[in-house]
Design an enzyme around this catalytic site. Structure first.
Site, PDB file in Angstrom:
ATOM      1  CE  LYS A  27      57.476  56.714  43.726  1.00 47.42           C
ATOM      2  NZ  LYS A  27      56.381  56.602  42.809  1.00 47.42           N
ATOM      3  N   PRO A  58      56.960  68.369  43.843  1.00 48.77           N
ATOM      4  CG  PRO A  58      56.253  68.403  41.614  1.00 48.77           C
ATOM      5  CD  PRO A  58      57.431  68.102  42.479  1.00 48.77           C
ATOM      6  CB  VAL A  59      52.382  68.272  47.513  1.00 45.35           C
ATOM      7  CG1 VAL A  59      51.452  67.517  48.452  1.00 45.35           C
ATOM      8  CG2 VAL A  59      53.501  68.947  48.302  1.00 45.35           C
ATOM      9  CB  ALA A  82      53.552  64.977  42.209  1.00 47.34           C
ATOM     10  N   GLY A  83      52.963  61.617  42.670  1.00 46.97           N
ATOM     11  CA  GLY A  83      53.484  60.320  42.209  1.00 46.97           C
ATOM     12  C   GLY A  83      54.997  60.256  42.261  1.00 46.97           C
ATOM     13  CG  LEU A  84      57.150  63.109  41.246  1.00 48.75           C
ATOM     14  CD1 LEU A  84      57.476  64.579  41.025  1.00 48.75           C
ATOM     15  CD2 LEU A  84      57.865  62.258  40.197  1.00 48.75           C
ATOM     16  N   GLY A 104      57.253  62.373  47.353  1.00 48.81           N
ATOM     17  CA  GLY A 104      57.794  63.509  48.112  1.00 48.81           C
ATOM     18  C   GLY A 104      57.592  63.358  49.616  1.00 48.81           C
ATOM     19  CB  SER A 128      57.500  58.264  50.782  1.00 43.07           C
ATOM     20  OG  SER A 128      56.151  57.984  50.515  1.00 43.07           O
ATOM     21  CG  ASP A 163      56.148  54.882  47.323  1.00 42.44           C
ATOM     22  OD1 ASP A 163      56.165  53.705  46.915  1.00 42.44           O
ATOM     23  OD2 ASP A 163      55.496  55.788  46.775  1.00 42.44           O
TER      24      ASP A 163
HETATM   25  P1  ATP Z   1      53.667  58.445  46.413  1.00 42.16           P
HETATM   26  O1  ATP Z   1      54.372  58.509  45.088  1.00 42.16           O
HETATM   27  O2  ATP Z   1      54.526  57.856  47.529  1.00 42.16           O
HETATM   28  O3  ATP Z   1      52.294  57.895  46.367  1.00 42.16           O
HETATM   29  P2  ATP Z   1      52.984  61.179  46.154  1.00 42.16           P
HETATM   30  O4  ATP Z   1      54.150  61.856  45.511  1.00 42.16           O
HETATM   31  O5  ATP Z   1      51.855  60.796  45.244  1.00 42.16           O
HETATM   32  O6  ATP Z   1      53.517  59.938  46.938  1.00 42.16           O
HETATM   33  P3  ATP Z   1      53.087  62.923  48.393  1.00 42.16           P
HETATM   34  O7  ATP Z   1      53.713  64.149  47.847  1.00 42.16           O
HETATM   35  O8  ATP Z   1      53.916  62.027  49.220  1.00 42.16           O
HETATM   36  O9  ATP Z   1      52.385  62.084  47.245  1.00 42.16           O
HETATM   37  O10 ATP Z   1      51.816  63.436  49.205  1.00 42.16           O
HETATM   38  C1  ATP Z   1      50.661  62.688  49.398  1.00 42.16           C
HETATM   39  C2  ATP Z   1      49.848  63.289  50.529  1.00 42.16           C
HETATM   40  O11 ATP Z   1      50.612  63.224  51.730  1.00 42.16           O
HETATM   41  C3  ATP Z   1      49.492  64.753  50.321  1.00 42.16           C
HETATM   42  O12 ATP Z   1      48.117  64.848  50.219  1.00 42.16           O
HETATM   43  C4  ATP Z   1      50.003  65.485  51.555  1.00 42.16           C
HETATM   44  O13 ATP Z   1      49.032  66.300  52.166  1.00 42.16           O
HETATM   45  C5  ATP Z   1      50.429  64.401  52.519  1.00 42.16           C
HETATM   46  N1  ATP Z   1      51.735  64.705  53.160  1.00 42.16           N
HETATM   47  C6  ATP Z   1      52.039  64.454  54.430  1.00 42.16           C
HETATM   48  N2  ATP Z   1      53.286  64.831  54.712  1.00 42.16           N
HETATM   49  C7  ATP Z   1      53.820  65.333  53.595  1.00 42.16           C
HETATM   50  C8  ATP Z   1      55.086  65.885  53.266  1.00 42.16           C
HETATM   51  N3  ATP Z   1      56.066  66.011  54.173  1.00 42.16           N
HETATM   52  N4  ATP Z   1      55.290  66.287  52.001  1.00 42.16           N
HETATM   53  C9  ATP Z   1      54.305  66.140  51.062  1.00 42.16           C
HETATM   54  N5  ATP Z   1      53.088  65.650  51.331  1.00 42.16           N
HETATM   55  C10 ATP Z   1      52.832  65.238  52.576  1.00 42.16           C
END
Ligand code: ATP
Length: 310
Positions: free
Chosen positions: A11, A100-101, A103-105, A107, A109, A142
């Site tokens: 997202k 990407p992990v 990342a604010g996307l 992933g 969730s 999210d």
């Molecule tokens: P949001 O936008 O919801 O804040 P995000 O994109 O910033 O999420 P994610 O990629 O969801 O961040 O990852 C945040 C943390 O969650 C990471 O530090 C990671 O180690 C942990 N995590 C746990 N399970 C997962 C998964 N299946 N995929 C990615 N990260 C995961």
């Protein structure tokens, strides 16, 4: 053995405002969330049997945890505990990540949401969208939006939730982010995404934002009206994310990335997603999104061309 294969979409936030704090310290937000086509692939295999319940999780990112720290694993434990405590058998979860992990996307969730949907199908739980979203909210703020978006886009789920207003691609999120109102006409646009090679902790940004001055806040009504009329100029002008006031100040590489995307996509319509560090830019055509992505790949290895889902 039963299988289900689901796409777990990412997202972006078209706007994000922080309105205050709850008594127990959660941030109250107002934001417009839009699903994008960039996705992870989540495969679930369920073999019912006499052996005790077990979960085996695999991903193509060696640095991600594969135990209860992983949101997909956590989702499976939560679903069993809540809806099927006597279930015996083995569950295999295979996640092929592209988003990407950290990342604010959303992933992580989105992976959790796919497991909630997947087990609803594999275990014939028959949960409706409201129940699925409520289960998702216990996992993370999210997750309910990801549940709604996946129901609107995955062919397997579309069959089940056809015509349900909660199956949608774009939503206004209020409260702690889990009170969702579907936005009928979301954004239809090609996009470029670029993530600088740093991780930004969502918790850190929300902790920090309370002490920042916020010179500009999004006008949510205006943005909703612009989406309704598909007025691209007005959509671009009204995309504001207050969390930029923390993240851009602390992480100059995000400023650099935003400036670079703006130089390629135009001043307006370029924004950090969520708490960052990914920056996205609206593109007028698929060829522009590819061209901009090619240029951004020279800056950040994790750059993508994609589009919104609608
Ligand atoms: P949001 O936008 O919801 O804040 P995000 O994109 O910033 O999420 P994610 O990629 O969801 O961040 O990852 C945040 C943390 O969650 C990471 O530090 C990671 O180690 C942990 N995590 C746990 N399970 C997962 C998964 N299946 N995929 C990615 N990260 C995961």
């Amino acid at each position: 053995m039963k299988n289900v294969h689901l796409k777990a979409y990412g997202k972006i936030n078209l706007s994000l405002d922080v309105k205050g704090l709850t008594d127990d310290g959660f941030h109250l937000v107002e934001m417009i969330m839009q699903q994008i086509l960039l996705c992870d692939e989540v495969d679930l295999k369920w073999r019912e049997g006499d052996e005790p319940f077990s979960i085996k999780l695999k991903t193509n990112r060696p640095y991600l945890p594969v135990d209860e720290r992983n949101l997909a694993y956590k989702a499976a434990l939560m679903m069993r505990e809540t809806y099927a405590p006597d279930m015996r058998g083995s569950l295999e979860i295979n996640i092929r990540k592209r988003i990407p992990v950290a990342a604010g996307l959303a992933g992580g969730s989105s992976n959790g949401a796919a497991v909630i949907h997947g087990l609803n199908v594999l275990w014939d739980l028959g949960l409706d969208m409201e129940e699925l979203c409520a289960a998702g909210a216990r996992l993370g703020s999210d997750v309910p939006f990801c549940i709604m978006g996946q129901a609107a886009e995955n062919p397997e789920l579309k069959k089940i939730f056809d015509g349900d207003p909660l199956a949608c691609h774009c939503a206004l999120a209020t409260g702690t982010g889990t009170e969702l109102t579907p936005v009928k006409k979301g954004l239809r646009s090609h996009l470029v995404l670029s993530k600088p090679p740093i991780s930004v902790s969502t918790a850190e940004v929300y902790r920090g934002i309370d002490n920042e001055e916020i010179p500009l806040r999004p006008d949510t009504d205006k943005l909703l009206e612009a989406l309704e009329k598909n007025n691209r100029d007005s959509i671009r002008k009204n995309m504001v994310n207050v969390l930029e006031n923390y993240t851009l100040k602390r992480y100059p590489i995000v400023v650099y990335t935003k400036n670079k995307v703006q130089s390629l996509c135009g001043e307006d319509g370029v924004l950090m997603s969520g708490s960052g560090p990914t920056v996205f830019g609206l593109c007028d055509s698929i060829s522009q999104s590819r061209r901009v992505c090619e240029a951004m790949l020279r800056e950040n290895r994790e750059s993508f061309w994609t589009r919104t889902t609608f």
